[in-house]
Design a protein around this motif. Structure first.
Motif, PDB file in Angstrom:
ATOM      1  N   THR A   1       6.547  16.475  -6.438  1.00  0.00           N
ATOM      2  CA  THR A   1       7.985  16.335  -6.655  1.00  0.00           C
ATOM      3  C   THR A   1       8.233  15.119  -5.875  1.00  0.00           C
ATOM      4  OG1 THR A   1       8.884  17.649  -4.844  1.00  0.00           O
ATOM      5  CG2 THR A   1       8.604  18.622  -7.332  1.00  0.00           C
ATOM      6  N   PHE A   2       8.902  14.076  -6.471  1.00  0.00           N
ATOM      7  CA  PHE A   2       9.154  13.017  -5.640  1.00  0.00           C
ATOM      8  C   PHE A   2      10.656  12.752  -5.315  1.00  0.00           C
ATOM      9  CE2 PHE A   2       5.474  11.747  -8.265  1.00  0.00           C
ATOM     10  CZ  PHE A   2       4.664  11.053  -7.436  1.00  0.00           C
TER      11      PHE A   2
ATOM     12  N   PRO B   1       0.794  -1.177  -0.100  1.00  0.00           N
ATOM     13  CA  PRO B   1       0.005   0.111   0.101  1.00  0.00           C
ATOM     14  C   PRO B   1       0.883   1.230  -0.132  1.00  0.00           C
ATOM     15  CG  PRO B   1       0.352  -0.736   2.387  1.00  0.00           C
ATOM     16  CD  PRO B   1       1.031  -1.823   1.426  1.00  0.00           C
ATOM     17  N   ASN B   2       2.097   1.195  -0.194  1.00  0.00           N
ATOM     18  CA  ASN B   2       2.861   2.276  -0.157  1.00  0.00           C
ATOM     19  C   ASN B   2       2.838   3.312  -1.296  1.00  0.00           C
ATOM     20  OD1 ASN B   2       4.038   1.325   2.671  1.00  0.00           O
ATOM     21  ND2 ASN B   2       4.628  -0.238   1.344  1.00  0.00           N
ATOM     22  N   ARG B   3       3.164   4.579  -0.735  1.00  0.00           N
ATOM     23  CA  ARG B   3       3.623   5.790  -1.794  1.00  0.00           C
ATOM     24  C   ARG B   3       5.047   6.197  -1.460  1.00  0.00           C
ATOM     25  NH1 ARG B   3       0.385  10.186  -3.753  1.00  0.00           N
ATOM     26  NH2 ARG B   3       1.598   9.306  -5.402  1.00  0.00           N
ATOM     27  N   PRO B   4       5.886   6.581  -2.528  1.00  0.00           N
ATOM     28  CA  PRO B   4       6.988   7.095  -2.235  1.00  0.00           C
ATOM     29  C   PRO B   4       6.969   8.551  -1.716  1.00  0.00           C
ATOM     30  CG  PRO B   4       6.414   7.079  -4.529  1.00  0.00           C
ATOM     31  CD  PRO B   4       5.223   6.359  -3.943  1.00  0.00           C
ATOM     32  N   ALA B   5       7.915   8.851  -0.954  1.00  0.00           N
ATOM     33  CA  ALA B   5       7.900  10.173  -0.486  1.00  0.00           C
ATOM     34  C   ALA B   5       7.888  11.361  -1.475  1.00  0.00           C
ATOM     35  CB  ALA B   5       9.396  10.546   0.303  1.00  0.00           C
ATOM     36  N   HIS B   6       7.092  12.391  -1.247  1.00  0.00           N
ATOM     37  CA  HIS B   6       6.606  13.367  -2.154  1.00  0.00           C
ATOM     38  C   HIS B   6       6.234  14.613  -1.685  1.00  0.00           C
ATOM     39  CE1 HIS B   6       2.971  11.008  -1.711  1.00  0.00           C
ATOM     40  NE2 HIS B   6       2.287  12.386  -1.763  1.00  0.00           N
ATOM     41  N   MET B   7       6.569  15.819  -2.199  1.00  0.00           N
ATOM     42  CA  MET B   7       5.595  17.050  -1.887  1.00  0.00           C
ATOM     43  C   MET B   7       4.731  17.654  -3.134  1.00  0.00           C
ATOM     44  SD  MET B   7       5.632  19.732   0.273  1.00  0.00           S
ATOM     45  CE  MET B   7       7.216  20.003   1.202  1.00  0.00           C
ATOM     46  N   HIS B   8       3.632  17.815  -2.283  1.00  0.00           N
ATOM     47  CA  HIS B   8       2.633  18.171  -3.416  1.00  0.00           C
ATOM     48  C   HIS B   8       2.469  19.608  -3.645  1.00  0.00           C
ATOM     49  CE1 HIS B   8      -0.278  14.794  -2.477  1.00  0.00           C
ATOM     50  NE2 HIS B   8       0.395  14.732  -1.324  1.00  0.00           N
TER      51      HIS B   8
END
Length: 284
Positions: A237-238, A215-222
């Motif tokens: 941005t990832f 269920p994981n999402r990579p680290a990111h800024m919206h």
């Protein structure tokens, strides 16, 4: 002599159902529903859907709806993990080469975040590794955009957004709005985002487990980047090198959105990313 009646049969199921639509309905509704029935019936025939599987699907959708409330939208989560959210976004935001690409909005955007001067630190809980985010907003000809509004938000160092932890995180933690000057430049300080799992305690999480998916999402800024007369960009941005970049649970990663994270000093990071926005098409 009586007219021949087109009764429902397995072979002609799609034709019979679509023929039942009225003649005076919206042309767009007719087109969408005709295609939906066509593909839905073709799917059931292709896999020879059993009665038990059909009943399980109805139960799954019922439980998905029961998980939805003002703070949780399990149906959007289902759309996300099936890649449908990203597909609809891609269809509706086709851009020329060189323009910054869109990705999913996600469920944690909150309108009305505070507007800050450039360089402000938006991390209010004191957690995480400090990171300076910098860059420029330009048009497709390379000219800086003055007055571009940049709405940013991310999770905290524990992998939660402030709205997931009311009373634990400060309100507006890791959120803010910045407006560019004549040089089109932006800068703000936050934290190096961390990866996190999407909510997996409901039917969608059970489906992911059954499919052998994480269920994981990579680290990111919206980011939401908007400017008068230009198309609004909704994107992330990832963090380069994140272990989940190639298997984002919601398929939100695009290679052009992976940003290099450089060590600025012993205690901080720096992420530089430029946004290229295109002129909005005139309303027809």
């Amino acid at each position: 002599m009586t007219d021949t009646i087109d009764y429902f049969t397995e072979e002609r199921s799609e034709e019979v159902v679509n023929a039942s639509m009225g003649a005076d309905i919206s042309p767009r509704l007719a087109a969408v529903m005709t295609s939906l029935v066509k593909h839905l019936h073709a799917f059931a025939k292709d896999v020879e859907l059993s009665q038990e599987e059909w009943a399980y699907a109805i139960d799954f959708l019922t439980r998905t709806g029961q998980m939805c409330d003002a703070n949780r939208q399990e149906f959007i989560l289902l759309s996300d993990v099936l890649g449908l959210s990203m597909l609809v976004d891609a269809i509706n935001h086709r851009r020329p080469s060189g323009a910054t690409e869109n990705t999913v909005l996600g469920p944690f955007h909150v309108p009305g975040a505070p507007e800050y001067p450039m360089g402000t630190d938006i991390s209010l809980d004191g957690k995480g590794e400090s990171c300076l985010f910098t860059g420029q907003v330009r048009d497709s000809a390379g000219n800086p955009i003055e007055g571009a509004r940049i709405d940013v938000w991310c999770d905290n160092a524990d992998g939660y957004y402030d709205v997931q932890q009311p009373g634990i995180q400060p309100k507006w933690n890791n959120r803010g709005i910045f407006v560019t000057g004549a040089d089109g430049a932006y800068s703000f300080r936050g934290i190096r985002p961390v990866s996190y799992p999407i909510p997996d305690d409901g039917p969608v999480g059970q489906m992911l487990g059954a499919l052998g998916r994480h269920p994981n999402r990579p680290a990111h800024m919206h980011f939401i980047v908007s400017a008068p007369g230009h198309e609004t960009i909704v994107t992330h941005t990832f963090v380069d090198g994140d272990q989940w970049l190639s298997s984002d649970a919601v398929f939100g990663v695009k290679s052009s959105l992976v940003a290099t994270m450089e060590a600025a000093d012993d205690t901080a990071w720096r992420s530089t990313f430029d946004f290229v926005i295109t002129r909005a098409e005139p309303a027809s």
